[in-house]
Design a protein around this motif. Structure first.
Motif, PDB file in Angstrom:
ATOM      1  N   TYR A  61      -4.270  -0.811  16.871  1.00 54.35           N
ATOM      2  CA  TYR A  61      -5.438  -0.017  16.787  1.00 54.35           C
ATOM      3  C   TYR A  61      -5.320   1.665  16.553  1.00 54.35           C
ATOM      4  O   TYR A  61      -6.239   2.112  15.758  1.00 54.35           O
ATOM      5  CB  TYR A  61      -6.203  -0.399  17.945  1.00 54.35           C
ATOM      6  N   LEU A  62      -4.194   1.983  17.178  1.00 56.10           N
ATOM      7  CA  LEU A  62      -4.146   3.597  17.086  1.00 56.10           C
ATOM      8  C   LEU A  62      -3.570   3.850  15.608  1.00 56.10           C
ATOM      9  O   LEU A  62      -4.295   4.825  15.048  1.00 56.10           O
ATOM     10  CB  LEU A  62      -3.050   4.133  18.124  1.00 56.10           C
ATOM     11  N   LYS A  63      -2.841   3.185  15.039  1.00 61.05           N
ATOM     12  CA  LYS A  63      -2.660   3.376  13.635  1.00 61.05           C
ATOM     13  C   LYS A  63      -3.651   2.981  12.663  1.00 61.05           C
ATOM     14  O   LYS A  63      -3.993   3.723  11.650  1.00 61.05           O
ATOM     15  CB  LYS A  63      -1.192   2.443  13.177  1.00 61.05           C
ATOM     16  N   ALA A  64      -4.363   1.911  12.881  1.00 64.26           N
ATOM     17  CA  ALA A  64      -5.584   1.514  11.958  1.00 64.26           C
ATOM     18  C   ALA A  64      -6.604   2.790  12.397  1.00 64.26           C
ATOM     19  O   ALA A  64      -7.056   3.200  11.085  1.00 64.26           O
ATOM     20  CB  ALA A  64      -6.268   0.571  12.898  1.00 64.26           C
ATOM     21  N   TRP A  65      -7.026   3.199  13.415  1.00 53.08           N
ATOM     22  CA  TRP A  65      -7.790   4.311  13.607  1.00 53.08           C
ATOM     23  C   TRP A  65      -7.291   5.585  12.637  1.00 53.08           C
ATOM     24  O   TRP A  65      -8.153   6.319  11.851  1.00 53.08           O
ATOM     25  CB  TRP A  65      -8.175   4.739  14.897  1.00 53.08           C
ATOM     26  N   ASN A  66      -6.095   6.020  12.852  1.00 53.61           N
ATOM     27  CA  ASN A  66      -5.448   7.248  11.937  1.00 53.61           C
ATOM     28  C   ASN A  66      -5.698   6.860  10.535  1.00 53.61           C
ATOM     29  O   ASN A  66      -5.758   7.752   9.661  1.00 53.61           O
ATOM     30  CB  ASN A  66      -4.023   7.364  12.341  1.00 53.61           C
ATOM     31  N   SER A  67      -5.487   5.842  10.204  1.00 53.87           N
ATOM     32  CA  SER A  67      -5.601   5.435   8.748  1.00 53.87           C
ATOM     33  C   SER A  67      -7.091   5.428   8.384  1.00 53.87           C
ATOM     34  O   SER A  67      -7.417   5.961   7.012  1.00 53.87           O
ATOM     35  CB  SER A  67      -5.138   4.114   8.309  1.00 53.87           C
ATOM     36  N   TYR A  68      -7.999   4.853   9.061  1.00 55.16           N
ATOM     37  CA  TYR A  68      -9.462   5.163   8.690  1.00 55.16           C
ATOM     38  C   TYR A  68      -9.983   6.689   8.381  1.00 55.16           C
ATOM     39  O   TYR A  68     -10.772   6.956   7.717  1.00 55.16           O
ATOM     40  CB  TYR A  68     -10.279   4.187   9.658  1.00 55.16           C
ATOM     41  N   SER A  74       0.895  -1.351  -0.062  1.00 56.58           N
ATOM     42  CA  SER A  74       0.062  -0.011  -0.101  1.00 56.58           C
ATOM     43  C   SER A  74       0.916   1.400  -0.015  1.00 56.58           C
ATOM     44  O   SER A  74       0.682   2.193  -0.637  1.00 56.58           O
ATOM     45  CB  SER A  74      -1.059  -0.130   1.223  1.00 56.58           C
ATOM     46  N   LYS A  75       1.845   1.492   0.899  1.00 53.22           N
ATOM     47  CA  LYS A  75       2.904   2.517   0.871  1.00 53.22           C
ATOM     48  C   LYS A  75       3.575   2.426  -0.278  1.00 53.22           C
ATOM     49  O   LYS A  75       3.903   3.639  -0.799  1.00 53.22           O
ATOM     50  CB  LYS A  75       3.791   2.214   2.081  1.00 53.22           C
ATOM     51  N   ARG A  76       3.817   1.366  -0.894  1.00 50.56           N
ATOM     52  CA  ARG A  76       4.798   1.606  -2.316  1.00 50.56           C
ATOM     53  C   ARG A  76       3.785   2.239  -3.105  1.00 50.56           C
ATOM     54  O   ARG A  76       4.236   2.838  -4.238  1.00 50.56           O
ATOM     55  CB  ARG A  76       5.088  -0.059  -2.736  1.00 50.56           C
ATOM     56  N   SER A 108      -2.409   9.846  -5.710  1.00 53.57           N
ATOM     57  CA  SER A 108      -2.950   8.680  -6.320  1.00 53.57           C
ATOM     58  C   SER A 108      -4.594   8.617  -6.124  1.00 53.57           C
ATOM     59  O   SER A 108      -5.118   9.027  -5.093  1.00 53.57           O
ATOM     60  CB  SER A 108      -2.353   7.470  -5.517  1.00 53.57           C
ATOM     61  N   PRO A 109      -5.245   8.412  -7.154  1.00 49.44           N
ATOM     62  CA  PRO A 109      -6.656   8.334  -7.080  1.00 49.44           C
ATOM     63  C   PRO A 109      -7.276   7.189  -5.923  1.00 49.44           C
ATOM     64  O   PRO A 109      -8.420   7.373  -5.747  1.00 49.44           O
ATOM     65  CB  PRO A 109      -7.309   8.242  -8.521  1.00 49.44           C
ATOM     66  N   LEU A 110      -6.285   6.350  -5.947  1.00 48.19           N
ATOM     67  CA  LEU A 110      -6.873   5.311  -4.791  1.00 48.19           C
ATOM     68  C   LEU A 110      -6.196   5.608  -3.572  1.00 48.19           C
ATOM     69  O   LEU A 110      -6.434   4.463  -2.641  1.00 48.19           O
ATOM     70  CB  LEU A 110      -6.057   4.022  -5.583  1.00 48.19           C
ATOM     71  N   SER A 111      -5.780   6.694  -3.275  1.00 49.48           N
ATOM     72  CA  SER A 111      -5.365   7.252  -2.078  1.00 49.48           C
ATOM     73  C   SER A 111      -6.122   6.736  -0.810  1.00 49.48           C
ATOM     74  O   SER A 111      -5.893   6.104   0.218  1.00 49.48           O
ATOM     75  CB  SER A 111      -4.791   8.670  -1.897  1.00 49.48           C
ATOM     76  N   GLY A 112      -7.153   7.145  -1.097  1.00 46.79           N
ATOM     77  CA  GLY A 112      -8.588   6.732   0.138  1.00 46.79           C
ATOM     78  C   GLY A 112      -8.673   5.109   0.265  1.00 46.79           C
ATOM     79  O   GLY A 112      -8.493   4.805   1.571  1.00 46.79           O
ATOM     80  N   TYR A 113      -8.541   4.523  -0.655  1.00 45.94           N
ATOM     81  CA  TYR A 113      -8.781   2.865  -0.751  1.00 45.94           C
ATOM     82  C   TYR A 113      -7.455   2.364  -0.116  1.00 45.94           C
ATOM     83  O   TYR A 113      -7.452   1.330   0.650  1.00 45.94           O
ATOM     84  CB  TYR A 113      -8.989   2.420  -1.910  1.00 45.94           C
ATOM     85  N   LEU A 114      -6.364   3.046  -0.524  1.00 46.77           N
ATOM     86  CA  LEU A 114      -5.037   2.610   0.127  1.00 46.77           C
ATOM     87  C   LEU A 114      -4.927   2.646   1.492  1.00 46.77           C
ATOM     88  O   LEU A 114      -4.421   1.851   2.335  1.00 46.77           O
ATOM     89  CB  LEU A 114      -3.854   3.422  -0.232  1.00 46.77           C
ATOM     90  N   HIS A 115      -5.475   3.914   2.256  1.00 43.46           N
ATOM     91  CA  HIS A 115      -5.401   4.113   3.559  1.00 43.46           C
ATOM     92  C   HIS A 115      -6.421   3.279   4.043  1.00 43.46           C
ATOM     93  O   HIS A 115      -6.144   2.750   5.296  1.00 43.46           O
ATOM     94  CB  HIS A 115      -5.873   5.666   3.889  1.00 43.46           C
ATOM     95  N   LEU A 116      -7.413   2.860   3.516  1.00 43.98           N
ATOM     96  CA  LEU A 116      -8.448   1.885   4.191  1.00 43.98           C
ATOM     97  C   LEU A 116      -7.730   0.529   4.343  1.00 43.98           C
ATOM     98  O   LEU A 116      -8.003  -0.175   5.410  1.00 43.98           O
ATOM     99  CB  LEU A 116      -9.735   1.756   2.964  1.00 43.98           C
ATOM    100  N   CYS A 117      -6.911   0.167   3.173  1.00 47.80           N
ATOM    101  CA  CYS A 117      -6.365  -1.244   3.182  1.00 47.80           C
ATOM    102  C   CYS A 117      -5.264  -1.361   4.367  1.00 47.80           C
ATOM    103  O   CYS A 117      -5.320  -2.243   4.897  1.00 47.80           O
ATOM    104  CB  CYS A 117      -5.644  -1.513   1.780  1.00 47.80           C
ATOM    105  N   ILE A 118      -4.600   0.006   4.287  1.00 44.84           N
ATOM    106  CA  ILE A 118      -3.667   0.139   5.520  1.00 44.84           C
ATOM    107  C   ILE A 118      -4.339  -0.037   6.939  1.00 44.84           C
ATOM    108  O   ILE A 118      -3.741  -0.979   7.881  1.00 44.84           O
ATOM    109  CB  ILE A 118      -2.762   1.304   5.540  1.00 44.84           C
ATOM    110  N   GLY A 119      -5.412   0.509   6.989  1.00 45.35           N
ATOM    111  CA  GLY A 119      -6.376   0.483   8.451  1.00 45.35           C
ATOM    112  C   GLY A 119      -6.611  -0.917   8.483  1.00 45.35           C
ATOM    113  O   GLY A 119      -6.692  -1.371   9.923  1.00 45.35           O
TER     114      GLY A 119
END
Length: 423
Positions: free
Chosen positions: A137-144, A106-108, A117-128
């Motif tokens: 959970y802290l990192k997940a919430w920030n990604s969400y 996802s980071k790559r 990236s037009p997919l940036s939102g979906y990438l942050h969702l995948c990371i979360g």
């Protein structure tokens, strides 16, 4: 002539996908793919196949087509295509419980795109999702939160409903079932705006299972069973193996809660079989935990210990600390039953260590989060506190200098009111 036939076959495959006939759509796209000559066309069709295979739980096969996209993108030396290919690889790995790989790809993807990236939102969702899988959970919430910001900014209703549902699932993991249901209901409201022929209606059954999980944990078994039966029927109609497995697991859990152990066992076995087939290793851990509880109810403590140890081994391999904690907690209880004080102390020590690593303490009262069902509030830094404690924290948000009070857990300055939800 050949191009016209390919266009017809492509149109038919798209129609099948819109009707949620995913397996048939995949076969249609595979036929088209064999006739394609242009690398960019092959890239697009491979992506469609990858996405559709993920819809029916064939994550390993989907990863093959995501890999083909990577090869095509590298051959074309196209940064935007590389970003999209990395995203698909990330999703396949996240679904297969390869959480570190999902985060890495996802980071790559994010850094590969020449612009944002037009997919940036979906990438942050995948990371979360991957961070939730590894219990960060802290990192997940920030990604969400970043995914939700993207969804609002771009008015992307699909991204918004998916992110809202995953936020709900995160709250469910931490024992805040009311917030879970509230977030999932927001997803359901967004799904209500979709037309009957919209393939994104597939998400309705996924959200239904999350709600049913929270409702089950609140002790409302009949309501949870009814919701799962509806989701199960839709999942079977559309060959949605992941949802089928989750529903079977839910049925088994409810039967066990009702002490109907004879009906629970075969459903656990059916759920385990599907999860093994699709590669849902986290689901397998949960099922083994349910089977271990069933064995303990039957006072077959040796089988319960063996199942918990198998679950612990798999949870350790995939890096899910929350499931590791639950396994140790069950093993601690079984050790107490057998009077093995040494094992009791060992499991107790590991549980404390895991709680520390997951940072599951309320920064205000110091109690462990998730030990009992309770409303939570996320701070702007990503830490969670009890809702009852957040009220006290808010009273002294502004200090004498007019600066906002830092999070009591990480002591970082909060950029928003600590009690204000970030969605």
């Amino acid at each position: 002539m050949g191009q016209n036939i390919a266009k017809k076959e492509l149109g038919r495959a798209e129609m099948l996908y819109a009707e949620q006939r995913f397996d048939e759509a995949v076969e249609g796209w595979k036929k088209v793919l064999r006739k394609m000559k242009q690398p960019t066309d092959k890239f697009t069709i491979s992506g469609r196949i990858c996405s559709s295979l993920c819809d029916v739980g064939k994550f390993r096969e989907a990863l093959t087509y995501a890999g083909e996209q990577c090869e095509l993108a590298n051959g074309l030396n196209d940064a935007a295509l590389k970003s999209e290919a990395f995203y698909n690889v990330a999703v396949c790995n996240e679904k297969s419980c390869e959480f570190s790989k999902a985060i890495s790809y996802s980071k790559r993807s994010l850094i590969s795109h020449p612009a944002k990236s037009p997919l940036s939102g979906y990438l942050h969702l995948c990371i979360g999702n991957a961070y939730v899988g590894s219990s960060e959970y802290l990192k997940a919430w920030n990604s969400y939160v970043m995914a939700m910001d993207e969804a609002k900014h771009k008015n992307d209703k699909v991204l918004e409903l998916l992110t809202s549902a995953k936020m709900g699932a995160l709250f469910c993991s931490l024992g805040d079932y009311e917030s879970c249901i509230a977030y999932c209901n927001n997803s359901m409201d967004l799904l209500g705006d979709l037309m009957d022929d919209d393939p994104n209606l597939k998400y309705k059954r996924q959200v239904t299972v999350i709600i049913a999980t929270a409702v089950k944990k609140m002790g409302r078994y009949s309501e949870a069973m009814d919701s799962c039966e509806d989701a199960m029927q839709l999942a079977m109609r559309h060959s949605d193996r992941p949802v089928q497995a989750k529903c079977l697991y839910m049925f088994a859990d409810i039967h066990r809660k009702r002490n109907d152990l004879e009906r629970a066992s075969p459903r656990y076995e059916s759920a385990a079989s599907i999860m093994s087939e699709i590669g849902d290793r986290l689901g397998q851990v949960e099922v083994m935990g349910g089977r271990a509880k069933t064995a303990a109810c039957l006072r077959d403590y040796q089988t319960a210990i063996e199942l918990n140890e198998k679950a612990l081994d798999l949870a350790t391999k995939i890096g899910c600390k929350m499931e590791m904690l639950r396994c140790h907690a069950r093993l601690q209880l079984l050790s107490e039953v057998s009077g093995d004080d040494v094992r009791v102390r060992r499991h107790s020590s590991v549980i404390k260590q895991l709680v520390q690593e997951m940072d599951l303490f309320c920064g205000v009262c110091g109690d462990v989060i998730g030990q009992a069902p309770e409303r939570l509030e996320p701070l702007s830094c990503g830490h969670f506190v009890h809702a009852r404690c957040a009220v006290h924290l808010a009273r002294s948000t502004l200090g004498r200098s007019g600066k906002r009070r830092p999070c009591p857990a990480c002591r970082r300055n909060a950029s928003l009111n600590p009690v204000q939800l970030t969605t």
